[in-house]
Motif scaffolding. Structure first.
Motif, PDB file in Angstrom:
ATOM      1  N   HIS A   1      -2.239  -1.250 -11.153  1.00  0.00           N
ATOM      2  CA  HIS A   1      -0.751  -0.934 -11.587  1.00  0.00           C
ATOM      3  C   HIS A   1      -0.417  -2.379 -12.259  1.00  0.00           C
ATOM      4  CE1 HIS A   1      -0.065   2.152  -8.525  1.00  0.00           C
ATOM      5  NE2 HIS A   1      -0.968   1.513  -7.849  1.00  0.00           N
TER       6      HIS A   1
ATOM      7  N   THR B   1      -5.780   1.913  -7.200  1.00  0.00           N
ATOM      8  CA  THR B   1      -5.367   2.167  -8.564  1.00  0.00           C
ATOM      9  C   THR B   1      -4.593   0.889  -8.981  1.00  0.00           C
ATOM     10  OG1 THR B   1      -4.721   4.285  -7.506  1.00  0.00           O
ATOM     11  CG2 THR B   1      -3.377   3.688  -9.632  1.00  0.00           C
TER      12      THR B   1
ATOM     13  N   HIS C   1       0.754  -1.297   0.153  1.00  0.00           N
ATOM     14  CA  HIS C   1       0.144  -0.020  -0.086  1.00  0.00           C
ATOM     15  C   HIS C   1       0.973   1.166  -0.145  1.00  0.00           C
ATOM     16  CE1 HIS C   1      -3.039   2.812   1.137  1.00  0.00           C
ATOM     17  NE2 HIS C   1      -3.753   2.071   0.834  1.00  0.00           N
ATOM     18  N   ARG C   2       1.967   1.088   0.945  1.00  0.00           N
ATOM     19  CA  ARG C   2       2.808   2.306   0.727  1.00  0.00           C
ATOM     20  C   ARG C   2       3.400   2.562  -0.412  1.00  0.00           C
ATOM     21  NH1 ARG C   2       4.209   0.613   6.141  1.00  0.00           N
ATOM     22  NH2 ARG C   2       5.972  -0.742   5.310  1.00  0.00           N
ATOM     23  N   HIS C   3       3.712   1.676  -1.302  1.00  0.00           N
ATOM     24  CA  HIS C   3       4.423   1.453  -2.460  1.00  0.00           C
ATOM     25  C   HIS C   3       3.529   1.962  -3.677  1.00  0.00           C
ATOM     26  CE1 HIS C   3       8.018   1.118  -4.908  1.00  0.00           C
ATOM     27  NE2 HIS C   3       7.341   0.340  -5.857  1.00  0.00           N
ATOM     28  N   TYR C   4       2.194   1.440  -3.753  1.00  0.00           N
ATOM     29  CA  TYR C   4       1.316   1.366  -4.827  1.00  0.00           C
ATOM     30  C   TYR C   4      -0.172   2.186  -4.626  1.00  0.00           C
ATOM     31  CZ  TYR C   4       4.334  -2.154  -7.037  1.00  0.00           C
ATOM     32  OH  TYR C   4       5.256  -2.766  -7.595  1.00  0.00           O
ATOM     33  N   GLY C   5      -0.431   2.469  -3.456  1.00  0.00           N
ATOM     34  CA  GLY C   5      -1.459   3.272  -3.152  1.00  0.00           C
ATOM     35  C   GLY C   5      -2.694   2.745  -3.268  1.00  0.00           C
ATOM     36  N   HIS C   6      -4.029   2.971  -3.003  1.00  0.00           N
ATOM     37  CA  HIS C   6      -5.321   2.269  -2.768  1.00  0.00           C
ATOM     38  C   HIS C   6      -6.122   2.480  -3.963  1.00  0.00           C
ATOM     39  CE1 HIS C   6      -8.790   0.931  -0.782  1.00  0.00           C
ATOM     40  NE2 HIS C   6      -9.167   1.838  -0.597  1.00  0.00           N
TER      41      HIS C   6
END
Length: 605
Positions: free
Chosen positions: A20, A18, A11-16
């Motif tokens: 990828h 979204t 989550h910290r790397h890719y976010g919510h």
């Protein structure tokens, strides 16, 4: 639990929410796993409906990853699992990282409701072990009476240590470690006679040498301890024999006996087998378990949990509860909480400072203690507040600032060398100063530095915003308690703090005015000192109160002291709680608390 950590990393790397595109090798590198383990992790997260994964076969082909669950929800689940396993350090990290999350706070409060209150379990011999679990919002930094600053620390130490005398429920002074005492006609010699057979928690016998050690230790410290002005009046202390101790005072001091009831005068063991336990501040911060004579002994203490167990040999009678677990919550999150939140401390059977939404089954009781927010001017420092017109304008700006109490936050009450004030609340009407404007005093904004501690940063910022509307330019300075006690106050223009009015009101007011005099220009300081000398020489309590009132009237009349707000300390409790009583600071006396079993709860049914 590791799966939760891995999701939070994603989550910290890719976010919510979204999508990828990435390869399985990219994911394996981020998670620091093998290709096979990464595939297993992906399958588990898909099964939990945490992620959507659209796989593309073939080396180097990019797959699609979508994170479906908010990070704080996963963090809350992770925290709950950690707390259920008593892995409090891991739980604390999640609270700290997501402290502003409503989901996190809801999960935390629900867990605490189940954790808190009265619990029973079977002991090794099948005996019933009664435990009271109390969540506490304040961090316990010290339990040595010499190093405590927060009221919560005083609350714990009051159950671990005793003094020569103690304060009764009606405010009277009663025997404690000393069964009686004598005082000379000139009020300068005090002799205390100790009870026989009292032992510390480690089995060491209490003697007069422990009393001598305690007060020599107190007098030799460079720390600005609460009521230091009183303790410095001790000229000498002598162990006449093993059970008799004699104090010689420099001058008669009518607040000396009251001082002996406070946590600052709690008796600690003399050097010897206990020397390593209570030696220096580094030991205190190393979480060394303190040793006292009180009704509870500390058997565990770290950054998250303080465990008290009943001292079976306590000379005033064993506590009814076998164990009290004090969980320090929400740990480091409290300093990072959103200002709009007003989280109460949820006790299952006991609620300290309950909210108005506490259930209908609860009974609410006042402990007879008021919490005050105060502001004082530093006129010892050359600056704008040396001008009486500026102080008058300041008072008009502050009128009604806290009238609706919406900004009051007494979650952490601090015991510093300031003290609470009289119950009389001074009503200030801004229209009385309508002729005073900032333009008539200065052509440019008046710069003020406001000093406080982190617990009251919110109040200081609100104060600054109010004053800036009236042409002041304010800077808020916060510091640790030790820094606050030092030069920070003398370098600032305004000093903001919050303390209590309790059964030690007379002593606290004396300490307050004595300390405030350090911030005053010479003539005002001399006036205050003369009145303080009258107080300590007055054997009649009504005369002392009258003189304390006169000091307060002087400070308020000169616009040197402002009363911002006052709020009662209250406790809510369920009918199952028995033996409810309060100590001098308005906290529950744990020694008398007990809970009847279901079979005994309703004997007349």
């Amino acid at each position: 639990m590791k799966l939760h950590q891995q999701y939070l990393l994603l989550h910290r790397h890719y976010g919510h929410h979204t999508e990828h595109e990435l390869t399985l090798a990219d994911l394996a590198e981020l998670l620091n796993c093998t290709h096979r383990n990464t595939l297993t992790i992906v399958k588990k997260m898909v099964a939990h409906d945490w992620i959507r994964w659209v796989s593309q076969r073939g080396r180097g082909r990019r797959s699609s990853l979508t994170l479906l669950v908010p990070a704080d929800q996963i963090a809350a689940e992770y925290m709950m699992q950690a707390m259920n396993r008593r892995e409090l350090q891991e739980a604390a990290e999640q609270v700290s990282a997501f402290s502003s999350s409503t989901i996190m706070q809801d999960h935390l409060n629900q867990w605490l409701l189940g954790y808190s209150g009265h619990h029973t379990e079977a002991g090794t011999n099948n005996e019933q072990i009664d435990t009271l679990r109390l969540p506490l919002r304040q961090q316990l930094h010290a339990l040595d009476p010499l190093y405590i600053n927060l009221l919560a620390e005083s609350f714990v130490t009051s159950h671990v240590f005793d003094g020569l005398v103690q304060r009764g429920e009606q405010g009277e002074i009663l025997p404690c470690l000393a069964h009686t005492w004598d005082v000379s006609a000139d009020r300068k010699t005090w002799i205390f006679y100790l009870r026989k057979g009292i032992t510390f928690h480690d089995g060491q016998l209490l003697t007069a040498h422990d009393i001598v050690h305690t007060f020599e230790r107190l007098q030799s410290t460079d720390r600005r301890t609460l009521y230091r002005d009183v303790s410095k009046q001790i000229l000498s202390i002598e162990a006449v024999d093993s059970l008799t101790v004699c104090f010689q005072l420099k001058y008669p001091h009518e607040l000396f006996l009251s001082f002996l009831t406070t946590s600052r005068a709690a008796i600690v063991p003399s050097p010897g087998t206990n020397e390593h336990k209570m030696k220096h501040s580094s030991d205190v911060h190393g979480m060394q378990k303190p040793v006292g004579t009180g009704p509870f002994k500390v058997t565990a203490w770290d950054d998250h949990l303080c465990r008290l167990e009943a001292f079976s040999s306590y000379f005033q009678g064993r506590a009814h509860m076998d164990r009290v677990d004090i969980l320090q919550i929400p740990w480091s999150a409290s300093a990072k909480m959103d200002d709009s939140q007003d989280i109460e401390t949820p006790f299952f059977h006991l609620v300290h400072n309950p909210s108005s939404s506490t259930g209908a089954d609860w009974t609410q009781i006042s402990a007879g203690v008021m919490v005050h927010k105060l502001l004082t001017c530093n006129t010892q420092k050359a600056g704008p507040l040396n001008d009486p017109e500026v102080r008058a304008h300041l008072q008009s700006c502050l009128a009604g600032m806290y009238r609706d109490e919406q900004h009051a936050d007494d979650s952490e009450v601090v015991e510093t060398d300031f003290s609470a004030v009289n119950t009389k609340k001074v009503q200030v009407h801004s229209e009385g100063f309508s002729h005073v404007s900032i333009s008539s005093i200065s052509s440019s904004p008046i710069s003020l530095h406001i000093a406080t501690i982190p617990q009251y940063r919110r109040d200081a910022k609100h104060l600054a915003s109010i004053l800036e509307q009236y042409g002041f330019s304010c800077t808020v300075r916060t510091a640790t308690m030790e820094q606050f006690k030092g030069n920070l106050r003398l370098e600032s223009d305004l000093i903001l703090f919050s303390l209590i009015r309790d059964r030690d009101e007379e002593l606290r007011r004396y300490d307050l005015y004595s300390t405030l005099s350090e911030h005053l220009e010479d003539s005002a300081r001399i006036t205050i000192h003369e009145m303080l000398q009258t107080i300590i020489a007055s054997p009649i309590a009504a005369d002392r109160t009258s003189e304390l009132d006169r000091i307060e009237q002087f400070l308020v009349g000169q616009n040197l002291l402002f009363h911002l707000s006052e709020k009662p300390v209250e406790t809510a409790y369920l009918p199952s709680v028995r033996g409810l009583s309060f100590n001098s600071q308005g906290w529950v006396n744990l020694r008398h608390i007990w809970f009847p079993s279901d079979a005994r709860a309703h004997p007349f049914d």
